[in-house]
Design an enzyme around this catalytic site. Structure first.
Site, PDB file in Angstrom:
ATOM      1  N   GLU A  23     -22.130  -1.902  10.373  1.00 18.11           N
ATOM      2  CA  GLU A  23     -23.107  -3.141  10.281  1.00 18.11           C
ATOM      3  C   GLU A  23     -23.709  -3.230   9.130  1.00 18.11           C
ATOM      4  OE1 GLU A  23     -23.825  -5.237  13.972  1.00 18.11           O
ATOM      5  OE2 GLU A  23     -24.806  -3.160  14.428  1.00 18.11           O
ATOM      6  N   HIS A  55     -32.383  -2.867  11.576  1.00 21.33           N
ATOM      7  CA  HIS A  55     -31.664  -3.413  12.618  1.00 21.33           C
ATOM      8  C   HIS A  55     -31.716  -2.539  13.951  1.00 21.33           C
ATOM      9  CE1 HIS A  55     -28.372  -5.133  14.931  1.00 21.33           C
ATOM     10  NE2 HIS A  55     -27.698  -3.907  14.979  1.00 21.33           N
ATOM     11  N   HIS A  66     -31.768  -2.157  18.741  1.00 20.46           N
ATOM     12  CA  HIS A  66     -31.360  -2.982  19.918  1.00 20.46           C
ATOM     13  C   HIS A  66     -32.517  -2.395  20.912  1.00 20.46           C
ATOM     14  CE1 HIS A  66     -27.298  -1.222  18.617  1.00 20.46           C
ATOM     15  NE2 HIS A  66     -27.469  -2.192  18.095  1.00 20.46           N
TER      16      HIS A  66
END
Lengths: 245, 245, 245, 245
Positions: free
Chosen positions: B77, B96, B98
């Site tokens: 990614e 980035h 989660h």
């Protein structure tokens, strides 16, 4: 009267315990009134509580002027402390924090009230100070004496207040008491939230009876507080000192 | 201009802090724009953030091509990073992740908004990017520049976005700022969820006033961020470097 | 074919990781099919997963008979493992646990479904096995092959099931895969619960599209699982071995 | 009959485990009936459970009188222990705690019931004792035999009770059993709360069938309890002793 050096060690320990027990993260602070000069207070330079050492402790006049900064940058929100010492001769230690479970109570109509005996020391109900009422759009920080005095006025003769969109302030009769109330304000908020979740279909939360709150508060003294303090010192890796009283 | 070696150490520290503070688990990543070649960025090889060492840091062109892979496998990614650096010259670091509390906001109609001053740096409201809108059924990974640019377009001039069923992306003005916003995006989401739970019968959540968000955001600089950074370095077992600016 | 010694070390590591990541407490277990004798499996003696050493690993026939107990007491619920290996030649490793966030889904009408890409490996929806349906009042333990086979039948060709009032079982294609699915089954349940809390007044939770679940599941291989495995080994204080495949 | 020294070590270990597993914070306590003098019990001096050493263990008559205080201050609430030993010859160990997840159940109409097999040892339903019913406004502490006997009467032949606005009390058949029930009373409350959150629109929580509770409770013996005990000793940094029975 406690010796200044011991009191400074106690203040460092108070910072470390507040960090270890999750009351402060990288922000928040605790002060103590100067034992020899009641118009002054002791507070760390601007640093995360879990990093604070003895040499970080500064001395301030009640209006927030550093006595001898020695190049150390102070906290912007030291006015919370000075305004409370100015208004309340009985207050010897002040904690300001953003402990997580209290924040939601500052931004909703829900009021924090004692839900179990360990929470009685927060008082009958914790009032909420909203900086927007008198100061409009700000960065929400208490960065002058006018804001500090407005907050102190809301606290009145109480010991705790929430600050809308910001955190909480606790006024105690010494360092250990202020830390103790700050820890159980957070715990009480966390448990009260869970009880509130349950009552949608089940009726009301049974808060402590007002007489119970008073009786527990009367009983909250060195016997219990020092039991917690010994445990918290161990958890925070700090030596246990004699109670400076 | 910071020396490259120091910046790489800072990037390793950023990875470790994100892991220690619960923003990333075994997945998620942080990059920084190359200080000497603005059309390149630095990002670890594919490895869990808490395991990353200096030699894991690779250099990429904005389109995601490794400059000198040396046998190291890149993150799938990485296009999230390149697309943001391409679209936004002001962005110097990208995270980035989660982080857990943001996921539920990406899959419901609830929007993350600042609930306390520490959350103001996330912006007035965090938009949600849904990969399904333009790309249909995918593995939800941003694994090409077309998806990266679509996400960057949704972010526009902002600094944060959620990704439906996936996580969040934060664009910052340097490593410390991107880490700081990522940490408090998670905290704000966690506290906002609790406040939302309370208001079913109690009216509305009082989010920060828009003017307050702006005022806090203007004030969020090295003074506060470096206070957190020192504490987070200590917690992550990393040496504290001078602020590379 | 992996050497038996390495596989036993891998199984010990799997136990420790499940404990460290909060999937098991003092109870729960993980097994692996014997690499040389597919009609046997390897499983610890009855011991808490975080205490398990190499010498605790026993060998069992599919019906649960120990091959060489050597005085070691087996788990009562080993039949979960044998019944799955009997029914499913493709299953190489099985985890049984009571991870906290999955329990509430086993006792309500709510079904666990993937809410973010990390949860796609649990399958489209996690079925619930209720021992009471065919076996009436029991101690809820799967302590014979009849119960194990009934559970295996409910799992069918899937990889996960909840057990009402008890826990969960995960069938994986190797140890690392079974651990990975078990970890993210717990995380998905935790996040799904939070999303469900939010939608009372806000509409529906957007679960992954079925095609997304399939695409993520296809992509869940060594690239991602080994990234997590390295990190989990470090957290559990275990050496990182080569992937036995 | 266990030797007194071993039993005192076991009691110290019980204190440490209760602290490590989050059942007690700085408050709460565990006692054991004296193995040679059934009209006496052993209990620490007033100290946080995680700080307790062998020399802190005192001996008390059932009415709470210390046998040989030696200058050590006792817990105010020791009457909880004596009243239970007085009323119930089968009770060998008693835990009193304020574990967080049980508090909300004491102040709402929700009742704790077993939600999974690990919770069956708490009994079919946990009753709530309200000190206000017979004693009015107090500091909520059980600080005399009249209050202790009133609580013991509410517990009857059961093993658990909540105390409104205060905490919980557990009566066990030995130290390990009392600790085990205390740990899973907390876990069951935590999970039950989550299940209750889910059922607003989804129907009812499926609690264990009464026959299941009985069957699990019959099966809860040394096999399972000692598996947990070994793990908890390791986590608490305590040596594992032989089961004193």
């Amino acid at each position: 009267m406690p010796k200044l050096d011991d009191l400074i060690e106690e203040l460092v320990t108070g910072n470390r315990i507040l960090a270890r027990e999750g009351v402060v993260d990288s922000f928040g602070h605790i002060s103590v009134r100067h034992p020899d000069h009641p118009q002054r207070y002791l507070l760390s330079r601007s640093r995360a509580p879990d990093c604070i050492e003895k040499d970080d402790i500064m001395e301030f006049a009640l209006d927030g002027t550093p006595i001898d900064a020695g190049g150390r940058a102070p906290y912007l929100e030291r006015y919370i402390h000075g305004a409370l010492y100015e208004a309340r001769p009985d207050v010897i230690s002040v904690v300001h924090n953003h402990s997580e479970s209290v924040i939601p109570f500052g931004v909703t109509a829900a009021k924090i009230k004692p839900i179990f005996h360990m929470g009685a020391s927060i008082g009958h109900e914790v009032p909420v100070w909203d900086s927007h009422d008198h100061f409009g759009d700000t960065a929400l920080l208490v960065e002058n004496m006018a804001m500090g005095r407005d907050l102190a006025k809301l606290i009145g003769s109480g010991g705790t207040a929430l600050m809308r969109g910001h955190g909480a302030t606790v006024a105690g009769r010494n360092i250990r008491h202020a830390v103790y109330v700050s820890v159980y304000l957070e715990v009480n908020a966390r448990l009260q939230k869970q009880a509130m979740d349950m009552v949608a279909d089940l009726g009301e939360v049974k808060y402590l009876h007002p007489g119970e709150v008073d009786k527990v508060a009367e009983r909250t003294g060195s016997y219990g507080i020092n039991r917690a303090w010994e445990n918290w010192c161990r958890r925070a890796g700090r030596p246990l000192q004699a109670d400076p009283g």
